[in-house]
Design a protein around this motif. Structure first.
Motif, PDB file in Angstrom:
ATOM      1  N   ILE A  89      25.524  25.895 -33.697  1.00 52.10           N
ATOM      2  CA  ILE A  89      26.688  24.917 -33.640  1.00 52.10           C
ATOM      3  C   ILE A  89      26.196  23.557 -33.742  1.00 52.10           C
ATOM      4  CG2 ILE A  89      27.231  24.863 -31.243  1.00 52.10           C
ATOM      5  CD1 ILE A  89      30.105  25.004 -33.847  1.00 52.10           C
ATOM      6  N   VAL A  90      25.005  23.368 -33.395  1.00 49.62           N
ATOM      7  CA  VAL A  90      24.348  22.220 -33.006  1.00 49.62           C
ATOM      8  C   VAL A  90      24.581  21.026 -34.012  1.00 49.62           C
ATOM      9  CG1 VAL A  90      22.439  20.750 -32.138  1.00 49.62           C
ATOM     10  CG2 VAL A  90      22.832  22.878 -31.135  1.00 49.62           C
ATOM     11  N   THR A 120      27.738  19.475 -33.592  1.00 45.48           N
ATOM     12  CA  THR A 120      28.170  18.952 -32.459  1.00 45.48           C
ATOM     13  C   THR A 120      27.495  17.609 -32.302  1.00 45.48           C
ATOM     14  OG1 THR A 120      26.595  19.991 -31.131  1.00 45.48           O
ATOM     15  CG2 THR A 120      28.804  20.976 -31.266  1.00 45.48           C
ATOM     16  N   ARG A 121      26.280  17.277 -33.127  1.00 44.43           N
ATOM     17  CA  ARG A 121      25.178  16.526 -32.807  1.00 44.43           C
ATOM     18  C   ARG A 121      25.039  15.614 -33.970  1.00 44.43           C
ATOM     19  NH1 ARG A 121      23.329  15.307 -27.608  1.00 44.43           N
ATOM     20  NH2 ARG A 121      24.248  16.934 -26.313  1.00 44.43           N
ATOM     21  N   THR A 131      29.030  19.035 -21.427  1.00 40.12           N
ATOM     22  CA  THR A 131      29.177  20.588 -21.639  1.00 40.12           C
ATOM     23  C   THR A 131      28.197  20.967 -22.905  1.00 40.12           C
ATOM     24  OG1 THR A 131      30.798  20.187 -23.300  1.00 40.12           O
ATOM     25  CG2 THR A 131      31.455  20.724 -20.841  1.00 40.12           C
ATOM     26  N   CYS A 132      28.137  22.487 -23.080  1.00 43.88           N
ATOM     27  CA  CYS A 132      27.034  22.865 -24.095  1.00 43.88           C
ATOM     28  C   CYS A 132      27.937  23.783 -24.836  1.00 43.88           C
ATOM     29  CB  CYS A 132      25.904  23.484 -23.435  1.00 43.88           C
ATOM     30  SG  CYS A 132      25.138  24.619 -24.487  1.00 43.88           S
ATOM     31  N   ALA A 133      28.025  23.964 -26.116  1.00 43.91           N
ATOM     32  CA  ALA A 133      28.448  24.843 -26.883  1.00 43.91           C
ATOM     33  C   ALA A 133      27.783  26.053 -27.518  1.00 43.91           C
ATOM     34  CB  ALA A 133      29.338  24.100 -28.027  1.00 43.91           C
ATOM     35  N   GLY A 178      23.802  23.250 -20.638  1.00 48.41           N
ATOM     36  CA  GLY A 178      22.818  23.091 -21.969  1.00 48.41           C
ATOM     37  C   GLY A 178      21.667  22.617 -21.868  1.00 48.41           C
ATOM     38  N   CYS A 179      21.288  22.110 -22.841  1.00 49.75           N
ATOM     39  CA  CYS A 179      19.774  21.675 -23.541  1.00 49.75           C
ATOM     40  C   CYS A 179      19.250  20.321 -22.604  1.00 49.75           C
ATOM     41  CB  CYS A 179      19.308  21.943 -24.625  1.00 49.75           C
ATOM     42  SG  CYS A 179      20.260  20.642 -25.588  1.00 49.75           S
TER      43      CYS A 179
HETATM   44 FE1  F3S Z   1      22.260  21.251 -26.531  1.00 49.87          FE
HETATM   45 FE2  F3S Z   1      24.186  23.172 -26.144  1.00 49.87          FE
HETATM   46 FE3  F3S Z   1      24.692  20.791 -27.227  1.00 49.87          FE
HETATM   47  S1  F3S Z   1      22.137  23.458 -26.432  1.00 49.87           S
HETATM   48  S2  F3S Z   1      22.769  20.338 -28.088  1.00 49.87           S
HETATM   49  S3  F3S Z   1      24.106  21.000 -25.247  1.00 49.87           S
HETATM   50  S4  F3S Z   1      25.419  22.900 -27.835  1.00 49.87           S
END
Ligand code: F3S
Ligand code: SAH
Ligand code: SF4
Length: 477
Positions: A204-205, A208-209, A85-87, A49-50
């Motif tokens: 989705i961010v 999730t955040r 993980t990243c969603a 992810g980011c």
């Molecule tokens: Fe980043 Fe992926 Fe979460 S882009 S904010 S790690 S859904």
């Protein structure tokens, strides 16, 4: 291990709520009972992810090392493997479960191996369901809001030999003073906001955040000053929408103020990501125009060149607004390099909409872009939109867009041929250890011959040749 010593499930519905309560600031300190928990134990973090996740992984590593764990890079040497993980898209999620399944056999040779999943995926109900149904090998699950509780979770697992599944769905707080083990000793990530309040309909961010929370200017400025005094040369300020920094603090302090204050510090390079066209203001552009340590590169995701699609995405700007911003940026910072993110195949995107994106790409002259095929995210508004574009049409759109983007990439690189650029040397090139590699002020990857003693310094490199993905040059005095 079967029973749970702690169990909390996520709820995307709860995560959507914004209750307007004050953000709590938690000052972290490690309780002594955790200090030796990781003695003689090894950990490995796999980050997806980011940059927000990369920065979180540095904090997770910091916590684990404070508990006595040491880092390894081989699965079979680890006592704890954590998947951060990243969603954001479906393929990111599939990759993680593939990898988790592959790793479970290691438990046969190391019965004490713990497998954990954290980050954005556990914030979704469906992830918890999949873990419970298909991945009994997973011992520990936590989300984005409770990273600081990791020492307690590992303590509970050890004391009780039970699993911990704990994911919270709420607006979120700010945790300061967590230990951090940074991946790089010259470049650092600095969080300025957490969460996101934009609710772009595909994304989705915000679920999730949590809500957007700004760190205080003092915390940020002090962190940057400390990094500079510890020999760091570059910081990248992080937020899902850095341009709305400060709004929640209600102290009349904006992102432009923050940039301007950081311009006065000793840090040599300041970058920031991600900017949102709806909130990037002229005051910020003016500060960028003063240059100093603010780097002449901006990542400004446009997502689409069609106003109809932008509206359906809830981006709150038009193509015309975007072009006006680009004009203002190019006036203030004439040599600026602009990169972007684009989604193709958003539900209801027509061929005509898509062609408008191509037109915009040509008009702006992007020097790079991350391009994606729309991926449906359960729980977001766009998941309910009718999506009648066939998959192969979407693929063709992506392919043709990428061709155009790559032309822009090369053109943007070519403008440096024969010029001298300043490169912060990252290390030896992975492919050829006689070559060094690093990034120029415009964020161009530069390869050149040089001695490894130069790693970590900023050197002048004359560019001999431009390629699509990098520049090649010769070091000069
Ligand atoms: Fe980043 Fe992926 Fe979460 S882009 S904010 S790690 S859904
Ligand atoms: N906050 C940043 C980064 C968000 S995620 C921003 O607003 O730009 C990075 C990129 O992933 C986004 O810019 C978008 O282009 C892409 N993205 C987000 N959700 C997506 C989805 N459901 N399908 C495909 N791409 C997506
Ligand atoms: Fe997602 Fe939009 Fe927030 Fe970026 S600004 S994280 S795309 S909701």
């Amino acid at each position: 291990m079967k029973k749970y010593s702690s169990y909390f499930e996520p709820s995307l519905k709860d995560a959507r709520k914004r209750l307007h309560k004050d953000t709590a600031i938690i000052n972290f300190h490690m309780e002594p009972r955790y200090f030796d928990l990781g003695k003689n134990k090894k950990y490995l973090i796999k980050t997806y992810g980011c940059q927000a996740n990369i920065a979180d992984s540095e904090r997770i590593a910091g916590l684990l090392e404070a508990m006595g764990y040491s880092e390894v890079f081989e699965d079979d040497k680890s006592d704890l493997i954590l998947f951060n993980t990243c969603a954001i898209r479906e393929n990111a999620e599939d990759r993680v479960f593939g990898e988790v399944g592959r790793i479970k056999s290691l438990k046969k040779t190391n019965p004490n191996l713990l497998i954990g999943i954290c980050g954005c995926m556990p914030q979704e109900e469906k992830t918890i369901k999949t873990i419970k149904e298909k991945h009994p090998e997973v011992d520990l699950v936590f989300g984005t809001h409770n990273i600081f509780r990791l020492p307690e979770y590992l303590y509970e697992i050890k004391e009780k030999s039970e699993k911990v599944f704990e994911v919270f769905s709420y607006e979120g707080d700010i945790v300061e003073d967590m230990p951090v083990k940074r991946d790089h000793n010259k470049k650092a990530w600095v969080n300025i906001t957490f969460g996101c309040d934009e609710f772009c309909t595909y994304c989705i961010v915000p679920y999730t955040r949590g809500k957007e929370r700004s760190r205080s200017p003092e915390h940020i400025i002090n962190e940057v000053k400390e990094l500079a005094s510890n020999g760091y040369k570059e910081v990248t300020l992080l937020g899902q929408n850095v341009n709305s920094y400060g709004k929640d603090l209600n102290i009349g302090y904006t992102f432009a103020n923050l940039l301007s204050d950081l311009q006065k510090t000793d840090i040599e390079r300041v970058r920031f990501t991600t900017s949102h066209p709806k909130d990037l203001d002229l005051a910020t552009i003016e500060v960028m125009g003063r240059r100093g340590n603010i780097m002449p590169h901006l990542h400004l995701p446009v997502q689409s060149g069609s106003n109809t699609v932008l509206k359906k995405m809830n981006r709150k700007y038009t193509k015309e607004d975007y072009i006006n911003l680009i004009t203002a940026l190019k006036n203030a910072v004439p040599d600026i390099a602009i990169t972007t993110d684009i989604i193709v195949g958003f539900p209801t995107e027509t061929e005509e909409d898509y062609l408008k994106t191509l037109e915009l790409v040509k008009e702006v002259g992007f020097e790079g872009a991350y391009t994606f095929i729309y991926s449906k995210r359960e729980g977001t508004p766009a998941a309910k939109y009718e999506d009648d574009t066939p998959a192969d049409v979407k693929k063709t759109r992506l392919l043709n867009l990428n061709k155009l983007i790559n032309e822009g990439f090369l053109k943007g690189n070519k403008r440096f041929e024969g010029k001298i650029v300043k490169v912060l040397v990252d290390g030896e090139s992975a492919k050829n250890d006689e070559m060094l590699t690093g990034y120029s002020e415009h964020n161009k990857l530069v390869n050149f011959k040089g001695d490894s003693s130069l790693i970590g310094s900023i050197v002048n490199v004359k560019i001999d040749k431009a390629y699509t993905w990098h520049l090649r040059g010769t070091i000069v005095k």
